[in-house]
Design an enzyme around this catalytic site. Structure first.
Site, PDB file in Angstrom:
ATOM      1  N   ASP A 151       0.828  -1.219   0.000  1.00  0.00           N
ATOM      2  CA  ASP A 151       0.000   0.000   0.000  1.00  0.00           C
ATOM      3  C   ASP A 151       0.859   1.265   0.000  1.00  0.00           C
ATOM      4  O   ASP A 151       0.445   2.291   0.514  1.00  0.00           O
ATOM      5  CB  ASP A 151      -0.940   0.001   1.218  1.00  0.00           C
ATOM      6  CG  ASP A 151      -0.185  -0.050   2.538  1.00  0.00           C
ATOM      7  OD1 ASP A 151       1.028  -0.305   2.525  1.00  0.00           O
ATOM      8  OD2 ASP A 151      -0.812   0.167   3.583  1.00  0.00           O
ATOM      9  N   LYS A 167       4.423   1.683  16.107  1.00  0.00           N
ATOM     10  CA  LYS A 167       3.271   2.446  16.612  1.00  0.00           C
ATOM     11  C   LYS A 167       3.436   2.840  18.084  1.00  0.00           C
ATOM     12  O   LYS A 167       2.557   2.622  18.910  1.00  0.00           O
ATOM     13  CB  LYS A 167       1.974   1.660  16.415  1.00  0.00           C
ATOM     14  CG  LYS A 167       1.858   1.001  15.037  1.00  0.00           C
ATOM     15  CD  LYS A 167       0.712   1.495  14.218  1.00  0.00           C
ATOM     16  CE  LYS A 167       0.863   1.161  12.742  1.00  0.00           C
ATOM     17  NZ  LYS A 167       0.760  -0.236  12.330  1.00  0.00           N
ATOM     18  N   ASP A 227       1.806   6.262   2.295  1.00  0.00           N
ATOM     19  CA  ASP A 227       1.052   5.045   2.621  1.00  0.00           C
ATOM     20  C   ASP A 227      -0.404   5.372   2.328  1.00  0.00           C
ATOM     21  O   ASP A 227      -0.968   6.295   2.916  1.00  0.00           O
ATOM     22  CB  ASP A 227       1.257   4.725   4.114  1.00  0.00           C
ATOM     23  CG  ASP A 227       0.379   3.583   4.612  1.00  0.00           C
ATOM     24  OD1 ASP A 227      -0.744   3.406   4.109  1.00  0.00           O
ATOM     25  OD2 ASP A 227       0.812   2.867   5.524  1.00  0.00           O
TER      26      ASP A 227
HETATM   27  N1  GDD Z   1      -0.083 -11.645   3.446  1.00  0.00           N
HETATM   28  C1  GDD Z   1      -0.305 -10.856   4.499  1.00  0.00           C
HETATM   29  N2  GDD Z   1      -0.728 -11.431   5.668  1.00  0.00           N
HETATM   30  N3  GDD Z   1      -0.141  -9.528   4.371  1.00  0.00           N
HETATM   31  C2  GDD Z   1      -0.383  -8.745   5.449  1.00  0.00           C
HETATM   32  C3  GDD Z   1      -0.817  -9.261   6.684  1.00  0.00           C
HETATM   33  C4  GDD Z   1      -1.003 -10.693   6.785  1.00  0.00           C
HETATM   34  O1  GDD Z   1      -1.370 -11.246   7.821  1.00  0.00           O
HETATM   35  N4  GDD Z   1      -0.986  -8.229   7.541  1.00  0.00           N
HETATM   36  C5  GDD Z   1      -0.652  -7.099   6.870  1.00  0.00           C
HETATM   37  N5  GDD Z   1      -0.300  -7.416   5.601  1.00  0.00           N
HETATM   38  C6  GDD Z   1       0.152  -6.487   4.544  1.00  0.00           C
HETATM   39  C7  GDD Z   1      -0.830  -5.386   4.229  1.00  0.00           C
HETATM   40  O2  GDD Z   1      -1.669  -5.780   3.154  1.00  0.00           O
HETATM   41  C8  GDD Z   1       0.093  -4.237   3.836  1.00  0.00           C
HETATM   42  O3  GDD Z   1       0.462  -4.306   2.469  1.00  0.00           O
HETATM   43  C9  GDD Z   1       1.337  -4.484   4.666  1.00  0.00           C
HETATM   44  O4  GDD Z   1       1.306  -5.849   5.059  1.00  0.00           O
HETATM   45  C10 GDD Z   1       1.434  -3.561   5.891  1.00  0.00           C
HETATM   46  O5  GDD Z   1       0.224  -3.660   6.628  1.00  0.00           O
HETATM   47  P1  GDD Z   1      -0.611  -2.362   7.037  1.00  0.00           P
HETATM   48  O6  GDD Z   1      -1.826  -2.843   7.729  1.00  0.00           O
HETATM   49  O7  GDD Z   1      -0.762  -1.442   5.885  1.00  0.00           O
HETATM   50  O8  GDD Z   1       0.370  -1.753   8.134  1.00  0.00           O
HETATM   51  P2  GDD Z   1       0.561  -0.237   8.564  1.00  0.00           P
HETATM   52  O9  GDD Z   1       0.433   0.684   7.421  1.00  0.00           O
HETATM   53  O10 GDD Z   1      -0.301   0.019   9.751  1.00  0.00           O
HETATM   54  O11 GDD Z   1       2.097  -0.253   9.075  1.00  0.00           O
HETATM   55  C11 GDD Z   1       3.125  -0.814   8.275  1.00  0.00           C
HETATM   56  O12 GDD Z   1       3.520   0.106   7.240  1.00  0.00           O
HETATM   57  C12 GDD Z   1       4.082   1.350   7.730  1.00  0.00           C
HETATM   58  C13 GDD Z   1       4.479   2.169   6.506  1.00  0.00           C
HETATM   59  O13 GDD Z   1       3.360   2.471   5.761  1.00  0.00           O
HETATM   60  C14 GDD Z   1       4.331  -1.125   9.176  1.00  0.00           C
HETATM   61  O14 GDD Z   1       5.258  -1.849   8.377  1.00  0.00           O
HETATM   62  C15 GDD Z   1       4.953   0.146   9.739  1.00  0.00           C
HETATM   63  O15 GDD Z   1       6.142  -0.173  10.451  1.00  0.00           O
HETATM   64  C16 GDD Z   1       5.310   1.095   8.615  1.00  0.00           C
HETATM   65  O16 GDD Z   1       5.813   2.330   9.140  1.00  0.00           O
HETATM   66 MG    MG Z   2      -0.175   0.569   5.477  1.00  0.00          MG
END
Ligand code: GDD
Ligand code: MG
Length: 364
Positions: A118, A169, A227
């Protein structure tokens, strides 16, 4: 004489999340497939990865897994070879990477690119991989700076770029530098993640590696980064791609004030700008104003309606005089005449709002 083959970089794309913050858009479509600047969001990421020499990508899927292979197939249309690895129940980011790694073909010392599904990023992936390889790091994390690091993984580094902590977080961030969601892993490090278990790279793998003294490296830069996990950010991403603030080989038209998809009808008396997308066969009538928005296929924006920084779903109708700002309207919904929907309003798919059902008052 045969040319020396280029070392082929393999990637894992994390696309298993439910995209809850983007509901109702993600009720039927996973976040990475939402139409963004005219194509599924991932098309931009795939095209960028390819431009840096990635040729093989393993999708780590879970939520609505089959929709990814339906959208991208074997990848040949994108000059890529794609594989799909599905978790029956979501395994978290670390578990997903470990599960997807079974489909990698590279050896233990090879670098593997891992991408959150994303993210829009303008950084130089090739340079990130080169730094990783030169320093023989276990993992190299792309880092960027944001105003509010508490919503991300906060990542302090020392003067050599070595990551000294990973604080996912945290309410008390120690730096504005955050994890930008693009990693280079040395393949053998992925193999140390336990198989078939729910594991978070952010909360378990990275802190564990740091504690064990492994070299976790930061690759900080200040290029375009976003993001798209919230409706506001999603619309901004589409807008930035259309306006050319981030170059994408996948943009289906020239950059500019508006991107009109095939069959879209924008009346000469309508004003559409700010990097808006007008979906296929969508209609914008005379006197309507649309700015910085994503209009889905087959939707209609009637005369005198005003749509700003919003998403209008497929086949939705915005009636005369309605005002939308920072709003998501689900597929097939109707916003009746004279409604005023402001920041954060979400209209669920198929809902019909009668005339003047919702008005905004600053007199609170
Ligand atoms: N296959 C799979 N299985 N993918 C997953 C799973 C899972 O269980 N959980 C999350 N993902 C994928 C999501 O689809 C996304 O592409 C990515 O892993 C990160 O998940 P998000 O839910 O978007 O996390 P976030 O935005 O709250 O936080 C993450 O991204 C930030 C940067 O945008 C973390 O990596 C943070 O550390 C980071 O700063
Ligand atoms: Mg994200």
């Amino acid at each position: 004489m045969m040319e020396t083959p280029l070392p082929e970089l393999e990637a894992i794309l994390l696309v298993g999340g439910q995209g809850t913050r983007l509901r109702p858009l993600t009720l039927g479509t996973p976040k990475p497939l939402l139409p963004t600047a005219g194509v599924p969001f991932l098309a931009h990421q795939l095209a960028r990865a390819r431009s840096f020499g990635v040729r093989r990508i393993v999708f780590a899927t879970s939520y609505r897994a089959e929709m990814f292979s339906e959208a991208f197939g074997d990848g040949s249309a994108f000059g890529l070879s794609l594989e799909y690895m599905t978790e029956e129940t979501p395994l978290g980011t670390g578990g997903a990477i470990r599960n997807a790694a079974d489909a990698l073909t590279c050896g233990p010392d090879a670098p593997v690119l891992v991408l959150n599904g994303d993210i829009l990023s303008g950084h130089d992936i090739g340079d990130q991989v080169a730094r990783h390889t030169a320093r023989q790091a276990a993992v190299t994390l792309h880092l960027t700076e944001v105003e509010d690091p508490s919503r991300f993984g906060c990542v302090p580094t020392d003067e050599d770029g070595r990551v000294t902590a990973f604080l996912e977080k945290t309410p008390n961030p120690v730096t504005n530098r955050i994890n930008a969601g693009c990693y280079v892993f040395t393949r053998s490090v992925i193999d140390t993640i336990p198989a078939g278990e729910v594991v978070s790279v952010e909360r378990e793998t990275f802190p564990g590696l740091i504690e064990d003294g492994a070299l976790v490296l930061g690759y900080a830069d200040a290029s375009y980064w976003l993001d798209v996990g919230t409706p506001g950010a999603f619309v901004q991403g589409s807008r930035d791609l259309v306006l050319g603030r981030l170059a994408s080989p996948a943009l289906p038209g020239p950059t500019g004030d508006l991107l009109a998809l095939p069959g879209a009808v924008v009346d000469a008396g309508a004003k559409v700008d700010g990097g808006s997308v007008v979906g296929a066969r969508a209609v914008v009538e005379a006197g309507a104003q649309v700015s910085g928005s994503v209009l889905g296929d087959d939707c209609v924006i009637r005369a005198g309606a005003s749509v700003t920084d919003s998403v209008v779903g497929i086949g939705a109708r915005i009636e005369p005089g309605a005002v939308l700002r920072d709003v998501v309207v689900g597929d097939g919904a109707v916003v009746g005449p004279g409604n005023e929907l402001l920041a954060g309003s979400r209209v669920w798919p198929g809902i019909v709002l009668p005339e003047c059902a919702i008005r905004f008052s600053s007199d609170r």
